[in-house]
Write an enzyme that holds these catalytic residues in place. Structure first.
Site, PDB file in Angstrom:
ATOM      1  N   SER A  17      -5.167  -0.093   8.854  1.00 19.66           N
ATOM      2  CA  SER A  17      -4.474   0.014   7.559  1.00 19.66           C
ATOM      3  C   SER A  17      -5.132  -0.920   6.561  1.00 19.66           C
ATOM      4  O   SER A  17      -5.095  -2.144   6.716  1.00 19.66           O
ATOM      5  CB  SER A  17      -3.004  -0.357   7.713  1.00 19.66           C
ATOM      6  OG  SER A  17      -2.456  -0.566   6.429  1.00 19.66           O
ATOM      7  N   HIS A  41      -6.200   4.391   7.500  1.00 16.91           N
ATOM      8  CA  HIS A  41      -4.804   4.545   7.072  1.00 16.91           C
ATOM      9  C   HIS A  41      -4.642   3.914   5.692  1.00 16.91           C
ATOM     10  O   HIS A  41      -4.960   2.741   5.486  1.00 16.91           O
ATOM     11  CB  HIS A  41      -3.889   3.875   8.096  1.00 16.91           C
ATOM     12  CG  HIS A  41      -2.429   4.082   7.846  1.00 16.91           C
ATOM     13  ND1 HIS A  41      -1.765   5.244   8.195  1.00 16.91           N
ATOM     14  CD2 HIS A  41      -1.491   3.286   7.295  1.00 16.91           C
ATOM     15  CE1 HIS A  41      -0.489   5.140   7.868  1.00 16.91           C
ATOM     16  NE2 HIS A  41      -0.290   3.955   7.303  1.00 16.91           N
ATOM     17  N   ASP A  43      -2.011   3.062   2.734  1.00 18.33           N
ATOM     18  CA  ASP A  43      -0.589   2.891   2.428  1.00 18.33           C
ATOM     19  C   ASP A  43      -0.357   2.940   0.933  1.00 18.33           C
ATOM     20  O   ASP A  43      -0.818   2.075   0.196  1.00 18.33           O
ATOM     21  CB  ASP A  43      -0.103   1.547   2.983  1.00 18.33           C
ATOM     22  CG  ASP A  43       0.083   1.604   4.481  1.00 18.33           C
ATOM     23  OD1 ASP A  43       0.734   2.545   4.967  1.00 18.33           O
ATOM     24  OD2 ASP A  43      -0.430   0.711   5.186  1.00 18.33           O
ATOM     25  N   MET A  45       2.415   2.868  -2.036  1.00 18.82           N
ATOM     26  CA  MET A  45       3.786   2.406  -2.302  1.00 18.82           C
ATOM     27  C   MET A  45       4.059   2.452  -3.803  1.00 18.82           C
ATOM     28  O   MET A  45       3.205   2.073  -4.601  1.00 18.82           O
ATOM     29  CB  MET A  45       3.950   0.968  -1.813  1.00 18.82           C
ATOM     30  CG  MET A  45       3.620   0.790  -0.349  1.00 18.82           C
ATOM     31  SD  MET A  45       3.792  -0.937   0.126  1.00 18.82           S
ATOM     32  CE  MET A  45       3.306  -0.850   1.849  1.00 18.82           C
ATOM     33  N   HIS A  74      -0.501   7.604   3.729  1.00 15.08           N
ATOM     34  CA  HIS A  74       0.928   7.429   4.026  1.00 15.08           C
ATOM     35  C   HIS A  74       1.641   7.190   2.702  1.00 15.08           C
ATOM     36  O   HIS A  74       1.528   6.105   2.129  1.00 15.08           O
ATOM     37  CB  HIS A  74       1.058   6.247   4.997  1.00 15.08           C
ATOM     38  CG  HIS A  74       2.453   5.878   5.329  1.00 15.08           C
ATOM     39  ND1 HIS A  74       2.768   4.684   5.964  1.00 15.08           N
ATOM     40  CD2 HIS A  74       3.633   6.535   5.142  1.00 15.08           C
ATOM     41  CE1 HIS A  74       4.074   4.623   6.138  1.00 15.08           C
ATOM     42  NE2 HIS A  74       4.624   5.723   5.648  1.00 15.08           N
ATOM     43  N   MET A  76       4.548   6.335   0.721  1.00 14.08           N
ATOM     44  CA  MET A  76       5.880   5.713   0.677  1.00 14.08           C
ATOM     45  C   MET A  76       6.337   5.771  -0.772  1.00 14.08           C
ATOM     46  O   MET A  76       6.458   4.754  -1.457  1.00 14.08           O
ATOM     47  CB  MET A  76       5.788   4.269   1.193  1.00 14.08           C
ATOM     48  CG  MET A  76       5.542   4.210   2.697  1.00 14.08           C
ATOM     49  SD  MET A  76       4.972   2.593   3.234  1.00 14.08           S
ATOM     50  CE  MET A  76       3.220   2.796   2.992  1.00 14.08           C
ATOM     51  N   MET A 144       7.820   5.153  12.064  1.00 16.46           N
ATOM     52  CA  MET A 144       7.672   3.774  11.594  1.00 16.46           C
ATOM     53  C   MET A 144       8.280   2.819  12.619  1.00 16.46           C
ATOM     54  O   MET A 144       9.415   3.004  13.064  1.00 16.46           O
ATOM     55  CB  MET A 144       8.381   3.574  10.257  1.00 16.46           C
ATOM     56  CG  MET A 144       7.742   4.274   9.066  1.00 16.46           C
ATOM     57  SD  MET A 144       6.028   3.824   8.747  1.00 16.46           S
ATOM     58  CE  MET A 144       6.144   2.055   8.469  1.00 16.46           C
ATOM     59  N   ASP A 182       3.412   2.936  13.336  1.00 17.69           N
ATOM     60  CA  ASP A 182       2.911   2.142  12.210  1.00 17.69           C
ATOM     61  C   ASP A 182       3.852   0.963  11.987  1.00 17.69           C
ATOM     62  O   ASP A 182       5.030   1.152  11.680  1.00 17.69           O
ATOM     63  CB  ASP A 182       2.880   3.062  10.979  1.00 17.69           C
ATOM     64  CG  ASP A 182       2.348   2.383   9.721  1.00 17.69           C
ATOM     65  OD1 ASP A 182       1.878   1.233   9.819  1.00 17.69           O
ATOM     66  OD2 ASP A 182       2.404   3.024   8.652  1.00 17.69           O
TER      67      ASP A 182
HETATM   68  C1  DX5 Z   1       4.064  -0.762   6.196  1.00 19.24           C
HETATM   69  C2  DX5 Z   1       2.818   0.085   6.241  1.00 19.24           C
HETATM   70  C3  DX5 Z   1       1.939  -0.230   7.370  1.00 19.24           C
HETATM   71  C4  DX5 Z   1       1.382  -1.626   7.368  1.00 19.24           C
HETATM   72  C5  DX5 Z   1       1.168  -2.055   8.783  1.00 19.24           C
HETATM   73  O1  DX5 Z   1       4.884  -0.317   5.184  1.00 19.24           O
HETATM   74  O2  DX5 Z   1       3.152   1.454   6.337  1.00 19.24           O
HETATM   75  O3  DX5 Z   1       0.867   0.715   7.490  1.00 19.24           O
HETATM   76  O4  DX5 Z   1       0.183  -1.740   6.669  1.00 19.24           O
HETATM   77  O5  DX5 Z   1       0.828  -3.380   8.782  1.00 19.24           O
HETATM   78  P1  DX5 Z   1       0.881  -4.281  10.104  1.00 19.24           P
HETATM   79  O6  DX5 Z   1      -0.011  -3.635  11.106  1.00 19.24           O
HETATM   80  O7  DX5 Z   1       0.419  -5.599   9.628  1.00 19.24           O
HETATM   81  O8  DX5 Z   1       2.324  -4.264  10.566  1.00 19.24           O
HETATM   82 ZN    ZN Z   2       1.511   2.975   6.789  1.00 19.60          ZN
END
Ligand code: DX5
Ligand code: ZN
Length: 229
Positions: A17, A41, A43, A45, A74, A76, A144, A182
């Site tokens: 990620s 990956h 992320d 947000m 991903h 969010m 998750m 994740d």
């Molecule tokens: C959290 C993300 C994850 C995050 C994981 O909201 O979706 O992908 O980056 O990070 P670690 O591996 O540090 O928990």
């Molecule tokens: Zn993620």
């Protein structure tokens, strides 16, 4: 450009990620782990679905020439329907929307129509029954193992019951669905998740916060492989 192949469904995939990487040096971060990882990956947000902001399509487009990996985005975000097309154009290969957002069937269909691999994500407290009806419409189920929004949180082991349920249904129906976990995935939790039935492991801090991200990715793969049946 047509989307990249995610590989054989159900095979072990390590997905670093980039949320945990240095955003000022993403090209280097991506290249550093290339040899020991399978997907990337990403992320996304929006400060609304989750209480944090990260990156969007322009960053995906900037990273695209740096990597031949499958870009696993991903989302969010509260209104994915407004942005799916931009992610497709930016070079995403798969986009995953959250079931908690609602409007799921339409979002999955829109993702498919854009030529993307289709993912559905569920928060730790969302029951399996909420995602089960969509399993035949998706390529990826993201379960998750932390509440989304931030990297570096602790793995929620209770989610493994849901991973086991998903693996049972996917296998019993011979569905080509990858099961991804994740959040809080590290050398201790990766084998637990794989033993429960996950085959795609997202890891942020366990890779990019280590002195050698490449060695960390290799160690994660070895740890996960040790629990494959
Ligand atoms: C959290 C993300 C994850 C995050 C994981 O909201 O979706 O992908 O980056 O990070 P670690 O591996 O540090 O928990
Ligand atoms: Zn993620």
């Amino acid at each position: 450009m047509s989307p990249r192949d995610p590989g054989v469904s159900g095979s072990l995939r390590i997905a670093p990620s980039i949320l945990a990487a240095d955003f000022a040096d993403l090209a280097n971060a991506i290249e550093t782990v290339d040899e020991q990882t399978d997907w990337l990956h990403v992320d996304v947000m929006d400060g609304h679905f989750v209480p944090n902001l990260s990156i969007g399509p322009p960053v995906v487009a900037s990273m695209r020439p740096c990597s031949a990996k499958f870009f696993d985005c991903h989302l969010m975000i509260s209104e994915p329907e407004r942005y799916l097309e931009s992610f497709a154009h930016a070079g995403a290969d798969g986009c995953t929307v959250h079931v908690e957002v609602g409007n799921t069937a339409a979002l999955l269909a829109q993702t498919r129509e854009l030529g993307l691999r289709v993912g559905l994500a569920a928060n730790p407290d969302t029951p399996f029954e909420r995602i089960e009806p969509f399993l035949d419409q998706i390529d990826l189920l993201l379960l998750m193992t932390v509440f989304p929004g931030f990297g570096g949180q602790s793995f929620i082991g209770d989610v493994m019951d849901k991973v086991r349920s998903a693996r049972r249904v996917v296998d019993a129906n011979e569905l080509a669905v990858n099961i991804e976990v994740d959040g809080g995935i590290d050398l201790t939790t990766a084998p637990i998740a794989v033993a429960a039935g996950a085959n795609v492991l997202v890891a942020g801090s366990a890779i990019f916060s280590r002195p050698s991200p490449l060695d960390a990715a290799r160690a994660l793969r070895d740890a996960a492989q040790s629990s494959l049946v």
